[in-house]
Design a protein around this motif. Structure first.
Motif, PDB file in Angstrom:
ATOM      1  N   LYS A 152     -63.400  71.843  50.666  1.00 59.67           N
ATOM      2  CA  LYS A 152     -63.557  71.201  49.523  1.00 59.67           C
ATOM      3  C   LYS A 152     -64.798  70.562  49.044  1.00 59.67           C
ATOM      4  O   LYS A 152     -65.309  69.726  50.137  1.00 59.67           O
ATOM      5  N   LEU A 153     -65.278  70.679  48.026  1.00 59.98           N
ATOM      6  CA  LEU A 153     -66.525  70.237  47.670  1.00 59.98           C
ATOM      7  C   LEU A 153     -66.465  68.781  47.367  1.00 59.98           C
ATOM      8  O   LEU A 153     -67.393  67.819  47.889  1.00 59.98           O
ATOM      9  N   ASN A 154     -65.340  68.180  46.752  1.00 55.67           N
ATOM     10  CA  ASN A 154     -65.327  66.683  46.692  1.00 55.67           C
ATOM     11  C   ASN A 154     -66.398  65.973  45.825  1.00 55.67           C
ATOM     12  O   ASN A 154     -66.966  65.174  46.136  1.00 55.67           O
ATOM     13  N   ARG A 155     -66.694  66.878  44.985  1.00 60.88           N
ATOM     14  CA  ARG A 155     -68.008  66.603  44.178  1.00 60.88           C
ATOM     15  C   ARG A 155     -68.128  65.167  43.827  1.00 60.88           C
ATOM     16  O   ARG A 155     -69.447  64.623  43.955  1.00 60.88           O
ATOM     17  N   PRO A 156     -67.323  64.333  43.226  1.00 54.86           N
ATOM     18  CA  PRO A 156     -67.568  63.026  43.009  1.00 54.86           C
ATOM     19  C   PRO A 156     -68.113  62.252  44.178  1.00 54.86           C
ATOM     20  O   PRO A 156     -68.745  61.084  44.000  1.00 54.86           O
ATOM     21  N   THR A 157     -67.789  62.426  45.466  1.00 57.04           N
ATOM     22  CA  THR A 157     -68.273  61.792  46.483  1.00 57.04           C
ATOM     23  C   THR A 157     -69.382  62.301  47.285  1.00 57.04           C
ATOM     24  O   THR A 157     -69.918  61.646  48.056  1.00 57.04           O
ATOM     25  N   ARG A 158     -69.907  63.251  46.869  1.00 57.82           N
ATOM     26  CA  ARG A 158     -71.269  63.877  47.473  1.00 57.82           C
ATOM     27  C   ARG A 158     -72.599  63.051  46.927  1.00 57.82           C
ATOM     28  O   ARG A 158     -72.537  62.946  45.933  1.00 57.82           O
ATOM     29  N   ASN A 223     -62.683  75.379  48.176  1.00 58.36           N
ATOM     30  CA  ASN A 223     -61.317  75.219  48.522  1.00 58.36           C
ATOM     31  C   ASN A 223     -60.902  74.412  47.414  1.00 58.36           C
ATOM     32  O   ASN A 223     -61.448  73.387  47.060  1.00 58.36           O
ATOM     33  N   PRO A 224     -59.644  74.686  46.705  1.00 61.99           N
ATOM     34  CA  PRO A 224     -59.219  74.072  45.620  1.00 61.99           C
ATOM     35  C   PRO A 224     -58.806  72.590  45.790  1.00 61.99           C
ATOM     36  O   PRO A 224     -58.261  72.299  47.134  1.00 61.99           O
ATOM     37  N   ALA A 225     -59.032  71.581  45.091  1.00 61.45           N
ATOM     38  CA  ALA A 225     -58.480  70.258  45.330  1.00 61.45           C
ATOM     39  C   ALA A 225     -57.134  69.912  45.751  1.00 61.45           C
ATOM     40  O   ALA A 225     -56.951  69.043  46.447  1.00 61.45           O
ATOM     41  N   GLY A 226     -56.366  71.012  44.979  1.00 59.95           N
ATOM     42  CA  GLY A 226     -54.915  70.763  45.383  1.00 59.95           C
ATOM     43  C   GLY A 226     -54.415  71.313  46.771  1.00 59.95           C
ATOM     44  O   GLY A 226     -53.220  71.129  47.171  1.00 59.95           O
ATOM     45  N   SER A 227     -55.366  71.813  47.441  1.00 58.73           N
ATOM     46  CA  SER A 227     -55.048  72.551  48.693  1.00 58.73           C
ATOM     47  C   SER A 227     -54.484  71.154  49.640  1.00 58.73           C
ATOM     48  O   SER A 227     -55.156  70.099  49.619  1.00 58.73           O
ATOM     49  N   PRO A 228     -53.776  71.403  50.656  1.00 55.38           N
ATOM     50  CA  PRO A 228     -53.169  70.149  51.367  1.00 55.38           C
ATOM     51  C   PRO A 228     -54.093  69.829  52.643  1.00 55.38           C
ATOM     52  O   PRO A 228     -54.108  69.022  53.050  1.00 55.38           O
ATOM     53  N   MET A 229     -55.296  70.656  52.703  1.00 59.06           N
ATOM     54  CA  MET A 229     -56.206  70.527  53.833  1.00 59.06           C
ATOM     55  C   MET A 229     -57.711  70.807  53.235  1.00 59.06           C
ATOM     56  O   MET A 229     -57.913  71.554  52.291  1.00 59.06           O
ATOM     57  N   HIS A 230     -58.305  69.915  53.896  1.00 51.74           N
ATOM     58  CA  HIS A 230     -59.951  70.077  53.748  1.00 51.74           C
ATOM     59  C   HIS A 230     -60.422  71.551  53.592  1.00 51.74           C
ATOM     60  O   HIS A 230     -60.952  72.029  52.750  1.00 51.74           O
ATOM     61  N   GLY A 231     -60.137  72.166  54.849  1.00 55.79           N
ATOM     62  CA  GLY A 231     -60.351  73.554  55.082  1.00 55.79           C
ATOM     63  C   GLY A 231     -59.491  74.286  56.066  1.00 55.79           C
ATOM     64  O   GLY A 231     -58.980  73.770  57.010  1.00 55.79           O
TER      65      GLY A 231
END
Length: 319
Positions: A152-158, A223-231
């Motif tokens: 997951k990129l999690n762009r807002p926290t990068r 990896n989509p934000a809705g995925s239950p795991m980071h990877g």
């Protein structure tokens, strides 16, 4: 006591070192250096460690035994070299550095000083990997290794530096190094060619080919934000006598031979820095040797270079 210092705390994996200080009485965190004083203070405060904004000043002042490097990627190469030149062993989060020039400087400093550099290739210590190494002979000769590493990129926290190519170092250099190392473990490849391809800086593949084996490591920040795991990290081993699927995120190892697919019982794993710090504190070289960490890094950097020059295959060999 074994005295540990942190040179760069920009990545949360700096906690790999503090976890061992928490768990082992003979390890002491003596100092933290980061250009952000606030960040350095945050990691230092629970241990009453000294705080610096310059890692070179820290090395001169506290003379640690071991230095953990986990700063901005583009700054890591110099921090590793400076720690080695100060007589310290190094444990480093990946990527070890972002350029082949930095890697050459680290290689020279490690050879000249005789200090160890341990790249924390944590997948080696996952229960699934340990179990796969134990049963790998049952698969016969392993010709194929295919890995996928969605994140997951999690762009807002990068942070901003993460999107700066000069500071980040590239997708394959960042994410493919773990699977490159694991592929070498399972196939025993010692030479061949490496190539890379990257799409829009967010999806890429590193490929190693050599005598009798092909290793493919696909990695991405998609990896989509809705995925239950980071990877949902996976690897498949294809051998002459069977296959094995390493489902790291699901903590499963599934083997298929002449028998129907079955789950292998998993052993306990190890924390990322647990065994390396134990070895260094005892005066021994960790099982992830300096040579192996440098090789995995070189292959990841070559894959990145290939991706940025049209995917041209580049030769490699074990030193």
């Amino acid at each position: 006591m074994t005295r540990i210092a942190i040179a760069g705390a920009a990545h949360p994996h700096v906690a790999y070192a503090t976890a061992e200080v928490d768990a082992v009485e003979s390890l002491e965190l003596v100092a933290v250096a980061d250009p952000s004083r606030e960040l350095a203070e945050r990691w230092a405060a629970p241990y009453d460690a000294k705080v610096f904004t310059d890692h070179q000043a820290m090395l001169r002042d506290v003379e640690p035994d071991i230095v953990m490097v986990a700063g901005i990627y583009g700054d890591r190469g110099q921090a590793v070299v400076d720690a080695l030149n100060a007589g310290c062993h190094v444990i480093a989060d990946k990527p070890l550095c972002t350029t082949l020039e930095d890697l050459d400087a680290i290689t020279e400093a490690a050879r000249r000083t005789g200090r160890h550099v341990t790249l924390l290739l944590e997948k080696r210590y996952y229960p699934v990997t340990l179990a796969a190494l134990e049963i790998s002979s049952q698969l016969g000769t392993i010709h194929g290794v295919t890995a996928s590493g969605p994140h997951k990129l999690n762009r807002p926290t990068r942070p901003a530096w993460f999107f700066d190519r000069a500071q980040y170092g590239g997708l394959l250099n960042d994410l493919a190094v773990h699977d490159i190392d694991a592929g070498l473990l399972f196939t025993g490849l010692t030479s061949g060619t490496v190539s890379g391809f990257v799409v829009d800086a967010s999806y890429g593949v590193a490929t190693l080919s050599g005598s009798g084996a092909l290793i493919t490591a696909g990695v991405d920040w998609m990896n989509p934000a809705g995925s239950p795991m980071h990877g949902d990290y996976r690897m498949k081993l294809v051998g002459t006598e069977g296959t094995a699927e390493l489902l790291w995120a699901r903590n499963r190892l599934v083997v298929t031979t002449d028998l129907a697919p079955y789950d292998v019982r998993l052993p306990p794993g190890h924390r990322p820095a647990e065994l390396p710090l134990q070895a260094l504190a005892a005066g021994n070289e960790p099982d992830i040797t300096t040579e192996r960490g440098l090789l995995a890094t070189r292959l990841a950097l070559l894959a990145q270079q290939s991706a940025e020059t049209g995917g041209v295959p580049l030769p490699w060999t074990t030193p």
